[in-house]
Scaffold this active site. Structure first.
Site, PDB file in Angstrom:
ATOM      1  N   SER A 139       0.772  -1.022   0.102  1.00 54.93           N
ATOM      2  CA  SER A 139       0.160  -0.022  -0.003  1.00 54.93           C
ATOM      3  C   SER A 139       0.826   1.316   0.042  1.00 54.93           C
ATOM      4  O   SER A 139       1.940   1.226   0.338  1.00 54.93           O
ATOM      5  CB  SER A 139      -1.041   0.014   1.450  1.00 54.93           C
ATOM      6  N   TYR A 152      -2.733  -1.415  10.075  1.00 54.88           N
ATOM      7  CA  TYR A 152      -2.782  -1.618   8.454  1.00 54.88           C
ATOM      8  C   TYR A 152      -1.263  -1.136   8.044  1.00 54.88           C
ATOM      9  O   TYR A 152      -0.831  -1.715   7.253  1.00 54.88           O
ATOM     10  CB  TYR A 152      -3.683  -1.023   8.110  1.00 54.88           C
TER      11      TYR A 152
END
Length: 254
Positions: A139, A152
């Site tokens: 990401s 995350y």
């Protein structure tokens, strides 16, 4: 990786980026197997998209991964691409452990242990193929943190370094490691994200990803233009500004 002629397994692809990518890759002449937890979603996908194969898999469960891997390889012995798509994102408050610990453990199990176990289940088979690829999914938040999603961010940073490391180890094999680095995309990863003006439209993201795969078959990282603001802040020397902008502009960062 070549853009066509592959047999591809994408666990975690019953919706969002995973499903959109699966459909686009099928349209490009690949055999695609979609994996997910919910049988009813898998049945709907198989009915609505002829030619897509499906398998039930829970990537938080090591036994489920092993069972699904055996099923996929029995049906598709020519499998040569694994996309470790499954992932979750949780908003957390780290002021008190009861507010974040269970969430953090779930995120790490899904986003880090899941891909590790998937790779372990398929790596011997992939090394026996003349040309194989593992696509990991990190990401933009692996490189610049969104303050409300600490676990995350950390999980995706781990996937980035895992990708870098196993690419070095597997350099003597036929297996390539490609890291996909999405920015925020309009999916249901977080509540309301599918309608966020901050996030990139899903169809635009997938179209750009496939174009990059086609034009850069030897790429190590797949980066759409919108993720480069996050990816290269430290290299440009404006990391602090990137972090401030990210957390000011994203509605989940306020």
């Amino acid at each position: 990786m070549n853009i066509s002629g592959n047999t591809i397994f994408i666990p975690g692809s019953t919706s969002g980026i995973g499903l959109a990518l699966a459909l686009e890759l099928q349209a490009r002449g690949n055999t695609v197997v979609v994996g997910g937890r919910r049988a009813e979603l898998l049945e709907r996908i198989a009915a609505e998209h002829p030619g897509i194969d499906t398998v039930q898999i829970d990537t938080t469960d090591a036994a489920s991964i092993d069972f699904a891997a055996k099923e996929v390889l029995a049906k598709h012995p020519d499998l040569n691409v694994l996309v470790t798509m499954a992932g979750i994102m949780r908003i957390e408050d780290w002021h008190e452990p009861e507010s974040f610990l269970a969430s953090a453990e779930s995120v790490v199990t899904t986003n880090v242990l899941g891909p590790i176990r998937l790779i372990a289940a398929f790596i011997e088979h992939l090394q026996a193929q003349p040309d194989a690829t593992i696509v990991t999914v990190s990401s933009g938040l692996a490189f610049a943190p969104l303050k409300v999603t600490p676990s995350y961010n950390a999980s995706k940073a781990a996937i980035h370094m895992l990708s870098e490391s196993i690419r070095l180890q597997l350099a003597d094999t036929t297996v390539k490691i490609v890291e996909l680095e999405p920015p925020a995309v309009r999916t249901s990863l977080l509540p309301g994200q599918e309608n966020s003006e901050f996030a990139m439209p899903l169809d635009e993201f997938v179209a750009e990803v496939v174009a990059l795969l086609e034009s850069q078959p030897d790429a190590k990282e797949i980066q759409v233009e919108r993720v480069k603001f996050l990816r290269y802040g430290e290299a440009r020397g404006d990391y602090d500004q990137v972090v401030a902008t990210l957390n000011a502009s994203d509605p989940h960062g306020k």
